[in-house]
Write a protein that holds these residues in place. Structure first.
Motif, short mmCIF file in Angstrom:
data_model
loop_
_atom_site.label_atom_id
_atom_site.label_comp_id
_atom_site.label_asym_id
_atom_site.label_seq_id
_atom_site.Cartn_x
_atom_site.Cartn_y
_atom_site.Cartn_z
N UNK B 180 0.83 -1.21 0.00
CA UNK B 180 0.00 0.00 0.00
C UNK B 180 0.85 1.25 0.00
N UNK B 181 1.88 1.27 0.86
CA UNK B 181 2.67 2.52 0.91
C UNK B 181 3.47 2.71 -0.37
N UNK B 182 3.96 1.58 -0.93
CA UNK B 182 4.64 1.70 -2.23
C UNK B 182 3.69 2.28 -3.25
N UNK B 183 2.45 1.79 -3.18
CA UNK B 183 1.48 2.22 -4.17
C UNK B 183 1.13 3.70 -4.00
N UNK B 184 1.02 4.12 -2.75
CA UNK B 184 0.74 5.54 -2.48
C UNK B 184 1.84 6.41 -3.07
N UNK B 185 3.09 5.95 -2.90
CA UNK B 185 4.25 6.63 -3.45
C UNK B 185 4.16 6.72 -4.98
N UNK B 186 3.81 5.59 -5.55
CA UNK B 186 3.69 5.50 -7.00
C UNK B 186 2.64 6.48 -7.53
N UNK B 187 1.51 6.50 -6.88
CA UNK B 187 0.43 7.36 -7.34
C UNK B 187 0.81 8.83 -7.20
N UNK B 188 1.62 9.15 -6.20
CA UNK B 188 2.09 10.54 -6.06
C UNK B 188 2.90 10.93 -7.29
N UNK B 189 3.68 9.97 -7.81
CA UNK B 189 4.50 10.25 -8.99
C UNK B 189 3.65 10.33 -10.26
N UNK B 190 2.66 9.37 -10.38
CA UNK B 190 1.98 9.20 -11.66
C UNK B 190 0.71 10.01 -11.81
N UNK B 191 0.01 10.23 -10.71
CA UNK B 191 -1.28 10.94 -10.74
C UNK B 191 -2.22 10.44 -11.82
N UNK B 192 -2.49 9.11 -11.82
CA UNK B 192 -3.47 8.56 -12.76
C UNK B 192 -4.87 8.79 -12.21
N UNK B 193 -5.84 8.59 -13.05
CA UNK B 193 -7.24 8.61 -12.59
C UNK B 193 -7.58 7.16 -12.24
N UNK B 194 -7.81 6.93 -10.93
CA UNK B 194 -7.90 5.55 -10.47
C UNK B 194 -9.18 5.30 -9.70
N UNK B 195 -9.83 4.15 -9.99
CA UNK B 195 -10.88 3.67 -9.08
C UNK B 195 -10.29 2.45 -8.37
#
Ligand SMILES: Nc1ncnc2c1ncn2[C@@H]1O[C@H](COP(=O)(O)OP(=O)(O)O)[C@@H](O)[C@H]1O
Ligand SMILES: [Mg+2]
Lengths: 524, 247
Positions: B180-195
Motif C-alpha cells: 500500500x505505501x509503495x502504491x501511495x508513493x507511486x500514485x504521487x508520482x503518476x497521478x493517474x485517474x484511479x478507481x
C-alpha cells in the motif's frame, strides 16, 4: 451392447473357421501325402522331401506325384487331401493370390505369399530351396551371334523374322508371353505353341530360333543355346519352397524343422544339374533324390551345414520384415485416423467453447459413437459404397473412436482455464483470438495432447480389428491365429500391438511434457 | 474523468426476473484523482468497475470515460487505454514476468527494444529488480510480488485510467501495508485517474483522495476522510463503527 458385440465376434470367427473344418479330410493321422506338379524338377523335389521325411520320422509317406495343374494341386492342399508339395513364389503370387501387379524383388514375393497364404488359405511356406526357377528365353547360339543378340530387347528389331516355339502354359500366362510381349513391346512373327520336349527338339534342329525355358532347366544345357538377359526384369521371381497345410504342421510340428534342412541347398546351377541327372541321364527320381540327400549329408545324424549364408539370412529375415510391414500398416491406419480426428476435433472443441449450448449435445453424440462395439461399427460400414472392405472403413471407424477423447479434452482443457485469467485477459484488452492463442490454448495444451494420447492408445488397440475388414495391420495374425486356433500366431500380432500401444503412450507422454508450457507446475 | 450517469445494472436471475445490482448511481471520478469504492461484499463494487471498461453494459444510464460513452468505443481499444488489476492478480502462469508485463506492448507491435525498456522501467517502478525477476514465472513469486507485477502490467501502455478491484485484498496484513505505501508513493508520482475497490476502510482512507461508500447497489456517501467521518447517514455510521471509527 456387450452381448451384441460378442455375437458379432462369434459370427465372424465361425465364418473364418468354417472352410477349414468342413473341408478337413479323413485319413490316417500318421500319413503324410506329398504331391508334385507334372514336371521333372517338381517331381524330384517331392521325392527328396518324401525320402527325407521317411528317413527322419516314423511317418508313412504317400506319394501323389505328377498331379494336374497348379490350381488342382493347390486346392487339394488347402482342403487337406495332400499335405505338402513344392511351389514357386511367382506361381503363388500370380496364380493363387491372383495378383496382377508384377513383382521383381524375390524377398518381397516370398514375404507376401508366405503371409497371405497363411492367412487366406491356412497354408505355410517353409524356407526356400535356394534356387530361383524363373522363366527365361533361350535362343539358338549361332543365330544369336549372327544378329548380335544378348538381351530380350535386342530381339525387337528382328521380331518379324524370328520364329519361336513355346509351351502352351507360357503362351497364355500373364507372366509368360502375354506379359512379356506387353512389357517389351515384342511381337514375334512366327510363334507356335507345342509340348516343351518338342520345342527343344525344334530348336535343336534349328527349325525355330527361340524357346521358352527356365533357369534351372536340365535339358537346355545339352543344346547350343544362349539364355537372353531379362533386361527389363520382367520375369517374376520363382523361388521354390515346400508349402504345407498348416493343420498338418500343427499335428506334426517336426516337419517344419526337417523340411527346412533343405533350405538353400539348391542353387540354380545345382538344381539344373540334378534335373539333368533325371532328364538327360535317364536316371530314376528315387535314385537321384537319394544321391542328393547323401551328398548333402542330410541323412546323417548331424549334418554339416552347407547353405548359402547370405540367402539364408535374407529370407530368414522374412518374419521380421513381415512384422515390420504389419506394424507400419498398423501405425499408418492409426496415425491417419488420429490425425484426421485431431484436425476435426480440436477446431470443433474450440468452437464448442464459444457455443456452449452445442457443447453438451455434441459431446454426448461423440460419446454414443464410442459405445458402439467396434465390430458392429465395421460391419455397418462394409455395405456402404466407397467404404466397403478395406482401409477406408477401418480408418473411418478408428477416426470416430478417436474424436471423443480429443474433442472432450480440447473442450474441457479450454473451459478449465481459470475464469479469472480469462477475465483478466479480456479486461486488459486481448481480442477473442488473442485470448485463445495466447492464453487458453497454451494452458490447455497438456490436456489436449493427453486427449490425443488416449485416442492413439485406444486406436492402436481397436486397429487390430481392422484385419476383419481386410485393412491389414497387426490384427492379421491375430485373426488368422484365432481361425486356426494357433496361439503362437495370435501372440505374434497381439504382443507387437501391445508394445506399440505402450510405446505410443510413452512417446506422446514425452510430447505432452515438451509441449506443456513452462511455468506450470508439472503434474503427472 | 470517469462518470457514471444515472446508472442502473440488472442481472437476469436463473429462476426468472432480475436482480438490480446497481440502482441509479451518479458518480464522477476526476482527472488525477484516486477514488476508493468501499462497501460490504455484494454491494456492487466490482459491477461498477466492470462497467467502466465495458466488461458489462449498463441497463440504464451511461458510463463516460474521458467524456465518451463506453458503449460507443471499440472495446479492445477502450480496455487497452484503461489499466486493470484484479484481486487474484490474473497473471498468465505460462508467461514469464517480463512477458506478462510486456504482453500488451507486444500486441500493440512495439519494437522489441522499446518493450524491453518499458518492462524494465515498470519493474523498477513497482520495486521488482528486473534482473532478478524478469525471467521468473508467476508461481515462483510471493503474493506481494505478484500483485506488484499486476500493477506493472496495468501500466504497460501508460493508460490515463486504472481500475483496481481489491488489488491488495489477498495479501497478509504486513505485506499489504508495505505494498500500500509503495502504491501511495507511486500514485504521487503518476497521478493517474484511479478507481480502487476495497472493503477495508483504513486502506481507503490511506490511499484515496475521495471515498465512495456503497450499500446495496447505491452510493450512499462520497467525500474525503473528514466529510465521510462527519456523515450522518445511518448506514455510513454503522459502517464506520465496524471499522472502530467513532462516529
Ligand atoms: N453476472 C452476474 N449475474 C448475476 N448476478 C450478478 C452477476 N455479477 C454480480 N452479480 C450480483 O450482483 C451483486 C453485486 O456484485 P459485485 O459487484 O460483484 O459485488 P462486490 O461489491 O462484492 O464486488 C451481487 O449480489 C452479485 O451476486
Ligand atoms: Mg467484488
Amino acid at each position: 451392447m456387450r452381448s451384441v458385440y460378442l455375437k458379432c465376434t462369434q459370427a465372424v470367427f465361425l465364418l473364418l473357421l468354417l472352410p477349414s473344418s468342413v473341408l478337413g479330410a479323413d485319413r490316417a493321422v500318421d500319413t503324410i501325402v506329398i504331391a508334385s506338379k507334372p514336371f521333372t524338377e517338381n517331381h524330384l523335389l517331392g521325392e527328396i522331401m518324401a525320402q527325407l521325411i521317411e528317413a527322419k520320422t516314423d511317418l508313412r509317406v504317400e506319394r501323389k506325384f505328377n498331379l494336374g495343374s497348379s490350381k488342382v494341386l493347390f486346392s487339394a492342399l488347402v482342403s487337406g487331401e495332400i499335405d505338402v508339395y513344392p511351389e514357386y513364389t511367382g506361381t503363388g503370387w500370380a496364380i493363387h493370390l491372383g495378383r496382377t501387379k508384377r513383382v521383381s524383388d524375390p524377398l518381397r514375393a516370398y514375404v507376401v505369399v508366405k503371409n497371405q497364404f497363411r492367412r487366406k488359405f491356412g497354408v505355410s511356406w517353409l524356407m526356400p530351396f535356394g534356387f530361383n526357377n524363373s522363366y527365361a528365353i533361350a535362343m539358338d547360339e549361332q543365330r544369336a551371334a549372327e544378329l548380335g543378340i544378348q538381351r530380350i530387347s535386342d530381339l525387337i528389331p528382328y521380331q518379324d523374322k524370328l520364329s519361336a516355339a513355346v509351351s502352351y502354359q507360357f503362351m497364355k500366362r500373364d507372366d509368360g508371353y502375354v506379359g512379356l510381349s506387353e512389357a517389351y513391346g515384342l511381337k514375334i512373327g512366327d510363334i507356335r505353341t507345342m509340348d516343351h520336349g518338342l520345342a527343344y527338339e525344334a530348336i535343336r534342329s534349328k527349325q525355330v530360333d527361340l524357346v521358352d525355358t527356365w533357369t534351372t532347366d536340365g535339358k537346355l544345357r545339352r543344346f547350343d543355346v544362349r539364355v537372353l538377359e531379362d533386361d527389363l526384369r520382367f520375369f517374376p521371381p520363382y523361388d521354390g519352397a515346400p508349402i504345407v497345410n498348416t493343420k498338418t504342421l500343427r499335428k506334426h510340428p517336426e516337419l517344419e524343422r526337417i523340411l527346412n534342412k533343405l533350405a538353400f541347398r539348391l542353387s540354380d546351377r545345382k538344381m539344373s544339374d540334378y534335373n539333368y541327372k533325371v532328364e538327360g541321364e535317364g536316371r530314376g527320381f528315387d535314385e537321384v533324390a537319394a544321391e542328393f540327400l547323401q551328398v548333402e549329408g542330410l541323412l546323417a545324424e548331424s549334418e554339416a551345414v552347407q547353405v548359402d549364408a547370405e540367402q539364408w539370412w535374407s529370407f530368414g529375415r522374412s518374419e521380421l520384415t513381415e512384422l515390420l510391414h504389419l506394424t507400419l500398416e498398423h501405425l499408418a491406419l492409426t496415425a491417419i485416423a488420429v490425425a484426421l480426428a485431431v484436425v476435426v476435433s480440436i477446431p470443433l472443441g474450440i468452437l464448442l467453447t464459444r457455443r456452449t449450448k452445442l457443447a453438451e449435445p455434441t459431446l454426448a453424440a461423440a460419446a454414443v459413437i464410442q459405445t458402439i462395439p467396434s465390430l458392429a461399427l465395421l460391419a455397418f460400414f462394409i455395405p456402404i459404397p466407397g467404404l466397403g472392405l478395406g482401409a477406408r472403413s477401418a480408418i473411418l471407424a478408428l477416426f470416430l473412436y478417436a474424436v471423443l477423447p480429443i474433442l472432450r479434452n480440447t473442450y474441457t482443457g479450454i473451459k478449465e482455464v481459470d475464469a479469472d485469467l480469462v477475465d483478466a485477459g479480456r479486461g486488459i484488452g486481448l481480442t477473442d483470438f488473442q485470448l485463445l492463442s495466447k492464453v487458453q490454448l497454451p494452458l490447455a495444451t497438456r490436456t489436449i495432447v493427453a486427449g490425443v494420447r488416449t485416442a492413439t492408445v485406444i486406436s492402436i488397440g481397436i486397429a487390430t480389428l481392422a484385419a476383419f475388414v481386410g485393412a491389414g495391420g497387426l490384427g492379421e495374425p491375430i485373426v488368422a491365429g484365432l481361425a486356426l486356433n494357433d496361439s503362437r500366431m495370435i501372440l505374434s500380432g497381439a504382443i507387437p500391438a501391445a508394445v506399440l500401444a505402450l510405446a505410443a503412450d510413452f512417446v506422446l507422454y514425452r510430447v505432452e511434457m515438451v509441449l506443456a508450457p513452462s511455468g506450470i507446475a508439472p503434474t503427472s | 474523468m470517469i462518470r457514471y450517469q444515472n446508472v442502473e445494472k440488472k442481472f437476469p436471475l436463473p429462476e426468472g426476473g432480475h436482480f438490480s445490482a446497481l440502482k441509479h448511481v451518479d458518480l464522477s471520478v476526476h482527472e488525477g484523482e484516486l477514488l476508493s469504492l468501499i462497501g460490504t461484499s455484494g454491494c456492487g463494487k466490482t459491477t461498477m468497475i466492470r462497467l467502466a471498461n465495458a466488461m458489462l453494459e449498463p441497463t440504464e444510464g451511461k458510463v463516460l470515460v474521458g467524456g465518451v460513452d463506453v458503449r460507443e468505443c471499440d472495446k479492445v481499444t477502450l480496455r487497452r487505454s484503461i489499466g486493470y488489476v484484479i484481486q487474484t492478480g490474473g497473471l498468465f502462469p505460462h508467461m514469464t514476468i517480463g512477458r506478462n508485463i510486456g504482453l500488451l506492448c507486444e500486441l500493440e507491435k512495439w519494437d522489441k527494444e522499446r518493450t524491453r525498456e518499458q518492462v524494465h522501467r515498470l519493474m523498477e517502478l513497482v520495486n521488482l529488480q528486473p534482473e532478478r525477476f524478469i525471467d521468473r514465472y508467476p508461481r515462483e513469486l510471493s503474493g506481494g510480488q505478484r500483485q506488484r507485477v499486476g500493477v506493472a502490467r496495468a501500466l504497460a501502455l501508460e493508460p490515463e485510467y486504472v481500475l483496481m478491484d481489491e488489488p491488495f485484498g489477498a495479501l497478509d496484513p504486513i505485506t499489504r501495508r508495505e505494498v500500500q505505501s509503495e502504491f501511495a508513493e507511486l500514485q504521487r508520482k503518476l497521478s493517474k485517474t484511479i478507481i480502487l475497490v476495497t472493503h477495508d476502510l483504513h486502506e481507503a482512507f490511506r490511499l484515496a483522495d475521495r471515498v465512495a461508500i456503497m450499500n446495496e447497489g447505491e452510493v450512499v456517501a462520497v467525500g474525503d476522510e473528514q466529510s465521510i467521518l462527519r456523515s450522518d447517514n445511518p448506514f455510513v455510521k454503522k459502517f464506520l463503527q465496524s471499522f472502530d471509527f467513532d462516529a
